[in-house]
Write a protein that holds these residues in place. Structure first.
Motif, PDB file in Angstrom:
ATOM      1  N   ALA A  45       0.824  -1.246   0.122  1.00  0.00           N
ATOM      2  CA  ALA A  45       0.130   0.122   0.128  1.00  0.00           C
ATOM      3  C   ALA A  45       0.857   1.285   0.105  1.00  0.00           C
ATOM      4  O   ALA A  45       0.405   2.391  -0.676  1.00  0.00           O
ATOM      5  CB  ALA A  45      -0.811  -0.130   1.370  1.00  0.00           C
ATOM      6  N   ALA A  46       2.104   1.184   0.539  1.00  0.00           N
ATOM      7  CA  ALA A  46       2.818   2.285   0.569  1.00  0.00           C
ATOM      8  C   ALA A  46       3.408   2.971  -0.750  1.00  0.00           C
ATOM      9  O   ALA A  46       3.890   4.098  -0.905  1.00  0.00           O
ATOM     10  CB  ALA A  46       4.245   2.067   1.548  1.00  0.00           C
ATOM     11  N   GLN A  47       3.063   2.044  -1.847  1.00  0.00           N
ATOM     12  CA  GLN A  47       3.756   2.296  -3.126  1.00  0.00           C
ATOM     13  C   GLN A  47       2.335   3.205  -3.868  1.00  0.00           C
ATOM     14  O   GLN A  47       2.500   3.698  -4.890  1.00  0.00           O
ATOM     15  CB  GLN A  47       3.862   1.094  -3.945  1.00  0.00           C
ATOM     16  N   GLN A  48       1.350   3.332  -3.068  1.00  0.00           N
ATOM     17  CA  GLN A  48       0.342   4.082  -3.486  1.00  0.00           C
ATOM     18  C   GLN A  48       0.321   5.607  -3.376  1.00  0.00           C
ATOM     19  O   GLN A  48       0.888   6.200  -2.384  1.00  0.00           O
ATOM     20  CB  GLN A  48      -1.098   3.790  -2.883  1.00  0.00           C
ATOM     21  N   ARG A  49       0.011   6.496  -4.168  1.00  0.00           N
ATOM     22  CA  ARG A  49       0.285   7.830  -4.169  1.00  0.00           C
ATOM     23  C   ARG A  49      -1.094   8.306  -3.542  1.00  0.00           C
ATOM     24  O   ARG A  49      -2.249   7.935  -4.008  1.00  0.00           O
ATOM     25  CB  ARG A  49       0.230   8.631  -5.593  1.00  0.00           C
ATOM     26  N   LEU A  50      -1.152   8.929  -2.387  1.00  0.00           N
ATOM     27  CA  LEU A  50      -2.265   9.581  -1.587  1.00  0.00           C
ATOM     28  C   LEU A  50      -2.167  10.858  -1.465  1.00  0.00           C
ATOM     29  O   LEU A  50      -0.968  11.574  -1.728  1.00  0.00           O
ATOM     30  CB  LEU A  50      -2.306   8.706  -0.422  1.00  0.00           C
ATOM     31  N   PRO A  51      -3.371  11.643  -1.159  1.00  0.00           N
ATOM     32  CA  PRO A  51      -3.592  12.887  -0.937  1.00  0.00           C
ATOM     33  C   PRO A  51      -2.480  13.232   0.409  1.00  0.00           C
ATOM     34  O   PRO A  51      -2.150  12.246   1.084  1.00  0.00           O
ATOM     35  CB  PRO A  51      -4.909  13.032  -0.610  1.00  0.00           C
ATOM     36  N   GLU A  52      -2.366  14.580   0.524  1.00  0.00           N
ATOM     37  CA  GLU A  52      -1.372  14.850   1.913  1.00  0.00           C
ATOM     38  C   GLU A  52      -2.002  14.341   3.134  1.00  0.00           C
ATOM     39  O   GLU A  52      -1.347  13.772   3.865  1.00  0.00           O
ATOM     40  CB  GLU A  52      -1.438  16.268   1.941  1.00  0.00           C
ATOM     41  N   ARG A  53      -3.373  14.613   3.312  1.00  0.00           N
ATOM     42  CA  ARG A  53      -3.965  13.838   4.636  1.00  0.00           C
ATOM     43  C   ARG A  53      -5.100  12.877   4.113  1.00  0.00           C
ATOM     44  O   ARG A  53      -6.194  13.075   4.018  1.00  0.00           O
ATOM     45  CB  ARG A  53      -4.629  14.789   5.446  1.00  0.00           C
ATOM     46  N   PRO A  54      -4.549  11.635   3.623  1.00  0.00           N
ATOM     47  CA  PRO A  54      -5.499  10.777   3.225  1.00  0.00           C
ATOM     48  C   PRO A  54      -6.415  10.066   4.306  1.00  0.00           C
ATOM     49  O   PRO A  54      -6.335   9.978   5.394  1.00  0.00           O
ATOM     50  CB  PRO A  54      -4.481   9.465   2.919  1.00  0.00           C
ATOM     51  N   ARG A  55      -7.569   9.539   3.868  1.00  0.00           N
ATOM     52  CA  ARG A  55      -8.531   8.953   4.516  1.00  0.00           C
ATOM     53  C   ARG A  55      -8.495   7.691   4.472  1.00  0.00           C
ATOM     54  O   ARG A  55      -8.547   6.956   3.227  1.00  0.00           O
ATOM     55  CB  ARG A  55     -10.088   9.449   4.066  1.00  0.00           C
ATOM     56  N   ILE A  56      -8.352   6.909   5.530  1.00  0.00           N
ATOM     57  CA  ILE A  56      -7.864   5.570   5.370  1.00  0.00           C
ATOM     58  C   ILE A  56      -9.087   4.626   6.496  1.00  0.00           C
ATOM     59  O   ILE A  56      -8.964   4.956   7.472  1.00  0.00           O
ATOM     60  CB  ILE A  56      -6.484   5.164   6.044  1.00  0.00           C
ATOM     61  N   LEU A  57      -9.291   3.636   5.753  1.00  0.00           N
ATOM     62  CA  LEU A  57     -10.322   2.618   6.860  1.00  0.00           C
ATOM     63  C   LEU A  57      -9.159   1.372   6.774  1.00  0.00           C
ATOM     64  O   LEU A  57      -8.975   0.780   5.715  1.00  0.00           O
ATOM     65  CB  LEU A  57     -11.375   2.155   5.746  1.00  0.00           C
ATOM     66  N   GLU A  58      -9.154   0.772   8.129  1.00  0.00           N
ATOM     67  CA  GLU A  58      -8.633  -0.507   8.284  1.00  0.00           C
ATOM     68  C   GLU A  58      -9.941  -1.254   8.896  1.00  0.00           C
ATOM     69  O   GLU A  58     -10.428  -1.103   9.700  1.00  0.00           O
ATOM     70  CB  GLU A  58      -7.491  -0.619   9.236  1.00  0.00           C
ATOM     71  N   VAL A  59     -10.002  -2.505   8.119  1.00  0.00           N
ATOM     72  CA  VAL A  59     -10.821  -3.633   8.361  1.00  0.00           C
ATOM     73  C   VAL A  59     -10.210  -4.656   9.130  1.00  0.00           C
ATOM     74  O   VAL A  59      -9.284  -5.480   8.448  1.00  0.00           O
ATOM     75  CB  VAL A  59     -11.644  -4.142   7.015  1.00  0.00           C
ATOM     76  N   GLY A  60     -10.816  -5.154  10.127  1.00  0.00           N
ATOM     77  CA  GLY A  60     -10.213  -6.283  11.164  1.00  0.00           C
ATOM     78  C   GLY A  60      -8.672  -5.919  11.687  1.00  0.00           C
ATOM     79  O   GLY A  60      -7.634  -6.564  11.537  1.00  0.00           O
ATOM     80  N   CYS A  61      -8.698  -4.682  12.471  1.00  0.00           N
ATOM     81  CA  CYS A  61      -7.366  -4.210  12.974  1.00  0.00           C
ATOM     82  C   CYS A  61      -6.822  -5.073  13.891  1.00  0.00           C
ATOM     83  O   CYS A  61      -5.620  -4.923  14.416  1.00  0.00           O
ATOM     84  CB  CYS A  61      -7.804  -2.802  13.537  1.00  0.00           C
ATOM     85  N   GLY A  62      -7.723  -5.831  14.921  1.00  0.00           N
ATOM     86  CA  GLY A  62      -7.102  -6.907  15.887  1.00  0.00           C
ATOM     87  C   GLY A  62      -6.472  -5.983  16.575  1.00  0.00           C
ATOM     88  O   GLY A  62      -7.109  -4.938  17.242  1.00  0.00           O
TER      89      GLY A  62
END
Length: 263
Positions: A45-62
């Motif tokens: 995922a770190a290879q993805q170009r994202l906005p300066e303050r991206p909105r991120i959802l984590e599913v199943g964070c444990g």
């Protein structure tokens, strides 16, 4: 309260949430393969170009294993970290060291509407879904243009040695039937920009006793719905057969990515 797929009736999902809740404090110590998978999901995922303050959802964070990678890669992210188990969510919120919203939810029925997230991440949670293709479609629908879903999930060859040990003594394992790589690629074929690959990792937990302790430590103790619990004597026979073949076990991990095409 666990929000579950109505078709599930809430029963199995509640069992899963309870099992992971009981393992919230032991999970990190038992989760070597889970740490390995989370690190690879984060690196992809770190290879993805994202906005300066991206909105991120984590599913199943444990307990926050992947969440901590998110903090390292995107310290300014507007993050929602979620899990089916409220106890897991609480553990992650205490240990992730990142500002964000920590939410107990069923990843199959996320309480969001329309494109909202630049990135959705999940590691080794999707195998607990009752309808994986529909869940992937729902989550992909929450992506903003150019956003991506990255995930890992269990593959068909996982725990092959444990299944074989059951078969050797005339029993069947309670392990779910996970998809193979071809099946996952078929699920993703409807998306214009997607890919999938797999990895096979061998782990030595010190034999059958150590493997069962690993499963209990991570909360993976809910069998398929039609599986009958073995008697202690039959379980000992399975453990002996498992140890006779070497006592190592395979984690077959499928990795996938779906990207929403920018307009």
């Amino acid at each position: 309260m666990v929000k579950s797929d109505p078709a599930d009736g809430g029963g199995r999902k509640q069992q899963i949430a309870d099992a992971f809740g009981r393992a919230a404090r032991s999970y990190d110590d038992a989760a070597a393969p889970q740490r390995q998978a989370a690190a690879l999901v984060a690196d992809l995922a770190a290879q993805q170009r994202l906005p300066e303050r991206p909105r991120i959802l984590e599913v199943g964070c444990g307990t926050g294993i992947l969440t901590r990678h998110i903090r390292a890669h995107w310290p300014d992210a507007d993050l929602v970290a979620s899990d089916l188990s409220p106890d897991m969510v609480g553990q992650a919120a205490r240990g992730a060291m990142i500002a964000g919203t920590f939410l107990s939810m069923d990843g199959e029925v996320p309480p969001f509407d329309g494109p909202w997230f630049d990135l959705i991440l999940s590691s080794l949670a999707f195998q607990w879904f009752s309808d994986l293709p529909t869940a992937i479609e729902r989550l992909a629908g929450l992506l903003r243009p150019g956003g991506s879903l990255f995930f890992s999930t269990m593959g068909a060859d996982s725990f092959a040695e444990w299944r074989a040990a059951h078969a050797a003594v005339g029993e069947s394992a309670g392990t779910p039937d996970y998809p193979d790589l071809a099946a996952l690629r078929s699920m993703l074929a409807t998306f214009p920009d997607a890919f999938a690959f797999d990895e096979h990792w061998d782990h030595d937990f010190g034999g059958a006793k150590g493997f069962l302790a690993h499963l209990k430590g991570i909360g993976a103790t809910v069998p398929t719905g039609d599986h009958a619990v073995l008697t202690p004597a039959r379980l000992r026979s399975v453990m002996t057969a498992f140890n006779t073949t070497g006592g190592t076990v395979t984690y077959h991990i499928l990795f996938g990515r779906v990207t929403r095409i920018a307009a």
